[in-house]
Design an enzyme around this catalytic site. Structure first.
Site, short mmCIF file in Angstrom:
data_model
loop_
_atom_site.label_atom_id
_atom_site.label_comp_id
_atom_site.label_asym_id
_atom_site.label_seq_id
_atom_site.Cartn_x
_atom_site.Cartn_y
_atom_site.Cartn_z
N HIS A 169 23.46 -12.65 -14.34
CA HIS A 169 22.20 -13.24 -13.87
C HIS A 169 22.41 -13.77 -12.47
O HIS A 169 23.41 -14.46 -12.20
CB HIS A 169 21.75 -14.38 -14.78
N SER A 170 21.52 -13.46 -11.56
CA SER A 170 21.54 -14.00 -10.20
C SER A 170 22.89 -13.72 -9.55
O SER A 170 23.29 -12.57 -9.45
CB SER A 170 21.19 -15.49 -10.25
N LEU A 171 23.61 -14.76 -9.11
CA LEU A 171 24.93 -14.53 -8.51
C LEU A 171 25.81 -13.70 -9.43
O LEU A 171 26.50 -12.78 -8.99
CB LEU A 171 25.61 -15.87 -8.22
N HIS B 214 12.85 -17.13 -12.51
CA HIS B 214 14.18 -16.59 -12.18
C HIS B 214 15.14 -16.77 -13.35
O HIS B 214 16.01 -15.93 -13.58
CB HIS B 214 14.71 -17.30 -10.94
N GLY C 71 24.95 -11.45 -11.46
CA GLY C 71 24.54 -10.06 -11.35
C GLY C 71 25.02 -9.40 -10.08
O GLY C 71 25.32 -8.21 -10.05
#
Length: 331
Positions: free
Chosen positions: A137-139, A310, A141
């Protein structure tokens, strides 16, 4: 290559119902899920200390490696993992300096993208895992994306939530911000704990809730802060558990050209779940460009848009889990 399924899930079309699908007029057996209590703390020795994690499911099978977002922790997956099949194993990691994992030694900087790729590689080599599946997720990812690009023959599946690749910054902005970032890093490094802000539990929850600006709700903040803060007995309050130096994130950012070059290296099967509205990106077109590039080179790309913030996997995991379940079941 390049086979793609694009699906848009709406609030009226809840994916939660897909957990027990009907096939050929016959109802399948209800899917057995991991549930909330199917995890154990797991510690990995590294040269600077330990990387702490939560291992969901059986330790008798190779796990999906799950990486959280910037300044979050592995509690980010606490609501998603229970909704995944009982025969799934997930190793959700606190990245260095986050959650319960050791901070880097004094004098070292966090180059979050490059450090993360090396961490995944360190773990994969330590346990001799093959054909890994990655979830980010996010970073997290961005890190799994980079790993899949760096070791294209060793990743089987890549699942990313509300991120396509590393955060892109304009070259001029990076050049102009380098000096400020370095000074900020050194200021955080020398800030003694006695001068760090300390809060009551309720103050900490409200502070984090406000900082996330609508991306999480209060119950989600409480989940994150189970690993995200630590008690300070001398002040009878709470400090952030994460390393303050992590607040300096500019160093090591990517240009769009770099990100697309890495996207061209990825060969595995890809599931990208994008929150709508999700995160506001500085360069939103890059997200679409990365997906288009993946379609040209990866074995398969499934791009799904799901209503949510997010942190949709934490706030509304029931909308995310069915897409992951379907993707994991596909050969």
């Amino acid at each position: 290559m390049g086979q793609t399924r694009v699906a848009a899930t709406t609030a009226a079309q809840s994916p939660a119902a897909e957990l027990s699908p009907e096939t050929n007029g016959q109802t399948e057996e209800p899917l057995q899920l991991l549930g909330e209590d199917s995890w154990e703390e797991f510690s990995i020795a590294v040269p600077w200390g330990t990387v702490e994690a939560k291992w969901w499911g059986s330790k008798e099978r190779q796990p999906i490696i799950a990486l959280h977002g910037w300044q979050d922790n592995c509690g980010s997956f606490d609501r998603l993992c229970p909704l995944l099949p009982a025969d799934t194993s997930i190793l959700a990691i606190d990245l260095p300096g986050h959650g319960k994992s050791s901070h880097y030694p004094m004098g070292m900087q966090y180059f979050i993208f490059w450090d993360g790729i090396c961490l995944i590689r360190r773990i994969v080599r330590k346990y001799n895992w093959k054909n890994v599946t990655l979830l980010g997720h996010s970073l997290g990812g961005a890190l799994t994306f980079m790993y899949a690009a760096s070791f294209p023959t060793e990743v089987e599946k890549l699942i990313n939530i509300d991120i396509a690749g590393p955060t892109v910054r304009g070259t001029q902005r990076m050049a102009e911000g380098t000096g400020r970032a370095l000074d900020k890093f050194l200021d955080y490094e020398t800030l003694p704990e006695s001068k760090q802000p300390c809060y009551s539990y309720d103050e900490m929850i409200k502070l984090v809730l406000d900082a996330y600006d609508g991306s999480v709700d209060e119950p989600s903040v409480r989940v994150l802060m189970n690993r995200g803060m630590r008690h300070n007995p001398s002040k009878n309050g709470y400090l952030f558990a994460r390393d303050l130096r992590l607040k300096v994130s500019l160093l090591g950012m990517f240009t769009a050209e770099q990100t697309l070059a890495y996207a061209r290296q990825i060969r595995c099967r890809v599931l990208n779940i994008r929150g709508i509205p999700g995160m506001k990106f500085e360069t939103p077109q890059v997200y679409a460009d990365v997906i288009a590039t993946l379609r040209e080179n990866a074995a398969k790309v499934v791009y799904v848009e799901v209503p949510g913030t997010h942190h949709l996997h934490l706030v509304t995991p029931d909308r995310v889990a069915p897409h992951i379940i379907r993707f994991l079941k596909e050969a």
